[in-house]
Design a protein around this motif. Structure first.
Motif, mmCIF file in Angstrom:
data_model
loop_
_atom_site.group_PDB
_atom_site.id
_atom_site.type_symbol
_atom_site.label_atom_id
_atom_site.label_comp_id
_atom_site.label_asym_id
_atom_site.label_seq_id
_atom_site.Cartn_x
_atom_site.Cartn_y
_atom_site.Cartn_z
ATOM 1 N N TYR A 1 0.787 -1.236 0.000
ATOM 2 C CA TYR A 1 0.000 0.000 0.000
ATOM 3 C C TYR A 1 0.821 1.289 0.000
ATOM 4 C CZ TYR A 1 -4.187 -2.794 0.811
ATOM 5 O OH TYR A 1 -5.216 -3.694 0.671
ATOM 6 N N VAL A 2 1.932 1.354 0.717
ATOM 7 C CA VAL A 2 2.609 2.636 0.943
ATOM 8 C C VAL A 2 3.966 2.738 0.264
ATOM 9 C CG1 VAL A 2 3.556 4.182 2.715
ATOM 10 C CG2 VAL A 2 1.382 3.004 3.110
ATOM 11 N N VAL A 3 4.784 1.705 0.406
ATOM 12 C CA VAL A 3 6.162 1.776 -0.080
ATOM 13 C C VAL A 3 6.257 2.131 -1.563
ATOM 14 C CG1 VAL A 3 8.289 0.450 -0.404
ATOM 15 C CG2 VAL A 3 7.022 0.286 1.752
ATOM 16 N N PRO A 4 5.353 1.652 -2.443
ATOM 17 C CA PRO A 4 5.464 2.032 -3.859
ATOM 18 C C PRO A 4 5.394 3.536 -4.111
ATOM 19 C CG PRO A 4 4.036 0.127 -3.639
ATOM 20 C CD PRO A 4 4.301 0.621 -2.242
ATOM 21 N N ASP A 5 4.846 4.299 -3.166
ATOM 22 C CA ASP A 5 4.745 5.753 -3.324
ATOM 23 C C ASP A 5 5.973 6.495 -2.809
ATOM 24 O OD1 ASP A 5 2.235 5.579 -4.467
ATOM 25 O OD2 ASP A 5 1.194 5.745 -2.548
ATOM 26 N N LEU A 6 6.960 5.764 -2.280
ATOM 27 C CA LEU A 6 8.133 6.401 -1.692
ATOM 28 C C LEU A 6 9.321 6.357 -2.641
ATOM 29 C CD1 LEU A 6 7.931 4.927 1.937
ATOM 30 C CD2 LEU A 6 7.065 7.129 1.113
ATOM 31 N N ASP A 7 10.153 7.394 -2.560
ATOM 32 C CA ASP A 7 11.377 7.455 -3.359
ATOM 33 C C ASP A 7 12.614 7.079 -2.554
ATOM 34 O OD1 ASP A 7 10.022 8.360 -5.663
ATOM 35 O OD2 ASP A 7 10.061 10.421 -4.919
ATOM 36 N N SER A 8 12.521 7.114 -1.243
ATOM 37 C CA SER A 8 13.675 6.827 -0.393
ATOM 38 C C SER A 8 14.069 5.359 -0.472
ATOM 39 C CB SER A 8 13.356 7.184 1.061
ATOM 40 O OG SER A 8 13.105 8.554 1.207
ATOM 41 N N SER A 9 15.342 5.077 -0.216
ATOM 42 C CA SER A 9 15.836 3.704 -0.176
ATOM 43 C C SER A 9 15.531 3.103 1.200
ATOM 44 C CB SER A 9 17.348 3.664 -0.419
ATOM 45 O OG SER A 9 17.646 4.148 -1.715
ATOM 46 N N ILE A 10 14.989 1.884 1.204
ATOM 47 C CA ILE A 10 14.616 1.234 2.456
ATOM 48 C C ILE A 10 15.149 -0.186 2.454
ATOM 49 C CG2 ILE A 10 12.735 0.584 4.006
ATOM 50 C CD1 ILE A 10 10.977 2.662 2.637
ATOM 51 N N ASN A 11 15.886 -0.529 3.499
ATOM 52 C CA ASN A 11 16.363 -1.891 3.712
ATOM 53 C C ASN A 11 15.461 -2.543 4.760
ATOM 54 O OD1 ASN A 11 17.914 -4.243 3.908
ATOM 55 N ND2 ASN A 11 19.294 -3.339 5.414
#
Length: 229
Positions: A113-123
């Motif tokens: 739901y949310v991560v696809p809208d983010l540009d930041s790198s997330i591990n």
């Protein structure tokens, strides 16, 4: 996951349940759309609420996050990803995140739901916070401790050993924001007792911010900008 315009508009009138789920850690998980923002709810608590997760919005305002030198952020208790979402959408900040979440189902929902809208790198790391901080060798300019099982912070994450491990992961000048429930008077008393008896033992310069229903404990009260200042 992008929602149709009609759903977003309707969510301003009434919350819309998009999905329910469960896991070994949470017998009920519910994703809802409310006022155009995704919520993640357990039986008794709101785990995430997009850019309207007010306790951290207010905390980031009070520490003047826009003028802090931050590159690496550790999030203990990722939820749906409200923290990176608000830092991007409200504060226009993009960092590199290490996201620790014990519940793989919660991470599944976040990535849906949310991560696809983010540009930041997330591990993403599926782990309990206590085990992660005990073995991690990296340091971070910002650590957000936001772990709840329903509406309680697990007791092991309130022990001095855990706090000492978190302290070790703070880069010089780094900021720790530790979320505690403070909705009712007994919650406030418990949070202040924790601050005075354990948190301040590890962080002698500690302070806290009252963010209307929660207290955000800070490793150094000097990071808190006074209201009107």
């Amino acid at each position: 996951m992008k929602q149709p315009a009609w759903k977003r508009l309707l969510s301003y009138a009434t919350p819309l349940t998009l999905e329910t789920s469960q896991s070994d850690y949470n017998p009920l998980l519910r994703v809802a759309l409310k006022r155009g923002q995704y919520q993640l709810l357990s039986a008794n608590a709101i785990y995430s609420y997009g850019a309207m997760y007010d306790n951290f919005v207010k905390a980031f305002q009070r520490i003047d996050i826009k003028n802090r030198t931050v590159e690496d952020v550790l999030i203990l208790g990722f939820g749906l990803g409200s923290i990176p979402y608000m830092l991007e959408k409200v504060f226009d900040r993009k960092y590199y995140y290490t996201a620790v979440e014990i519940d793989a189902e919660v991470l599944h929902l976040a990535n849906k739901y949310v991560v696809p809208d983010l540009d930041s790198s997330i591990n993403f790391i599926v782990s309990d916070a206590q085990s992660f901080v005990a073995v991690c060798e990296e340091q971070f300019q910002l650590i957000c401790m936001d772990v709840f099982l329903d509406d309680k912070v697990p007791e092991e994450l309130q022990e001095e050993d855990f706090l000492e491990d978190v302290k070790r992961l703070l880069a010089p000048g780094g900021i720790l924001l530790y979320n505690k429930l403070a909705y009712r008077e007994p919650d406030k008393k418990e949070a202040l007792h924790f601050l005075e008896t354990r948190f301040s033992t590890v962080f002698p310069k500690a302070g806290f911010m009252d963010v209307d229903g929660n207290f955000i404990l800070v490793n150094d009260q000097a990071f808190i900008i006074k209201k009107g200042g």
